[in-house]
Design a protein around this motif. Structure first.
Motif, short mmCIF file in Angstrom:
data_model
loop_
_atom_site.label_atom_id
_atom_site.label_comp_id
_atom_site.label_asym_id
_atom_site.label_seq_id
_atom_site.Cartn_x
_atom_site.Cartn_y
_atom_site.Cartn_z
N PHE A 17 -7.68 24.59 -20.30
CA PHE A 17 -8.29 23.32 -20.67
C PHE A 17 -9.38 23.51 -21.73
N GLU A 18 -10.13 24.60 -21.65
CA GLU A 18 -11.14 24.89 -22.66
C GLU A 18 -10.49 25.14 -24.02
N LYS A 19 -9.41 25.88 -24.04
CA LYS A 19 -8.71 26.17 -25.30
C LYS A 19 -8.11 24.89 -25.88
N LEU A 20 -7.54 24.07 -25.01
CA LEU A 20 -6.94 22.81 -25.44
C LEU A 20 -7.97 21.92 -26.13
N THR A 21 -9.13 21.74 -25.51
CA THR A 21 -10.14 20.88 -26.13
C THR A 21 -10.78 21.53 -27.35
N GLU A 22 -10.87 22.84 -27.37
CA GLU A 22 -11.40 23.52 -28.55
C GLU A 22 -10.49 23.26 -29.76
N VAL A 23 -9.20 23.38 -29.56
CA VAL A 23 -8.23 23.13 -30.65
C VAL A 23 -8.28 21.66 -31.06
N LEU A 24 -8.37 20.76 -30.09
CA LEU A 24 -8.44 19.34 -30.38
C LEU A 24 -9.66 19.01 -31.22
N TYR A 25 -10.81 19.54 -30.83
CA TYR A 25 -12.04 19.24 -31.56
C TYR A 25 -12.04 19.83 -32.97
N ALA A 35 -13.74 12.30 -37.56
CA ALA A 35 -14.85 13.23 -37.77
C ALA A 35 -16.22 12.56 -37.71
N PRO A 36 -16.41 11.41 -38.35
CA PRO A 36 -17.73 10.78 -38.29
C PRO A 36 -18.15 10.38 -36.87
N VAL A 37 -17.19 10.03 -36.05
CA VAL A 37 -17.49 9.62 -34.68
C VAL A 37 -18.02 10.80 -33.86
N PHE A 38 -17.52 11.98 -34.14
CA PHE A 38 -17.85 13.17 -33.36
C PHE A 38 -18.88 14.08 -34.03
N GLN A 39 -19.34 13.74 -35.22
CA GLN A 39 -20.18 14.65 -35.99
C GLN A 39 -21.51 15.00 -35.33
N ASN A 40 -22.02 14.14 -34.47
CA ASN A 40 -23.31 14.42 -33.83
C ASN A 40 -23.17 15.01 -32.43
N MET A 41 -21.97 15.33 -32.02
CA MET A 41 -21.76 15.95 -30.71
C MET A 41 -22.23 17.40 -30.76
N SER A 42 -22.71 17.88 -29.64
CA SER A 42 -23.15 19.27 -29.58
C SER A 42 -21.94 20.20 -29.73
N ALA A 43 -22.22 21.42 -30.10
CA ALA A 43 -21.15 22.42 -30.27
C ALA A 43 -20.44 22.70 -28.95
N GLU A 44 -21.08 22.39 -27.84
CA GLU A 44 -20.50 22.64 -26.52
C GLU A 44 -19.81 21.42 -25.92
N HIS A 46 -17.00 19.96 -26.45
CA HIS A 46 -15.58 20.14 -26.09
C HIS A 46 -15.44 20.85 -24.74
N ARG A 47 -16.36 21.74 -24.42
CA ARG A 47 -16.30 22.46 -23.15
C ARG A 47 -16.60 21.52 -21.98
N HIS A 48 -17.55 20.62 -22.16
CA HIS A 48 -17.86 19.63 -21.11
C HIS A 48 -16.65 18.72 -20.87
N ILE A 49 -16.02 18.32 -21.94
CA ILE A 49 -14.82 17.48 -21.82
C ILE A 49 -13.69 18.25 -21.13
N ALA A 50 -13.55 19.53 -21.46
CA ALA A 50 -12.52 20.36 -20.83
C ALA A 50 -12.72 20.42 -19.33
#
Length: 60
Positions: A17-25, A35-44, A46-50
């Motif tokens: 699940f972590e790899k899946l969301t990493e690739v998606l992001y 991209a503009p919608v997600f530009q202010n998300m933290s680098a982590e 995708h891991r929280h979403i996973a």
């Protein structure tokens, strides 16, 4: 009776699940519309979403 695996187990667990969301992001970052919608998300983010998706699929 044979135990039916959860979707979490069937998919391969947390790492999958972590790899899946990493690739998606990474794909989102290259998308002009998303991209503009997600530009202010933290680098982590995708891991929280996973972890959330993994829990919904029967994981811890």
């Amino acid at each position: 009776m044979k135990k039916v695996p959860t979707l979490y187990e069937w998919a391969g667990g947390k790492e999958t699940f972590e790899k899946l969301t990493e690739v998606l992001y990474k794909k989102i970052a290259d998308d002009k519309l998303l991209a503009p919608v997600f530009q202010n998300m933290s680098a982590e983010h995708h891991r929280h979403i996973a972890h959330f998706i993994a829990e919904v699929c029967g994981g811890p």
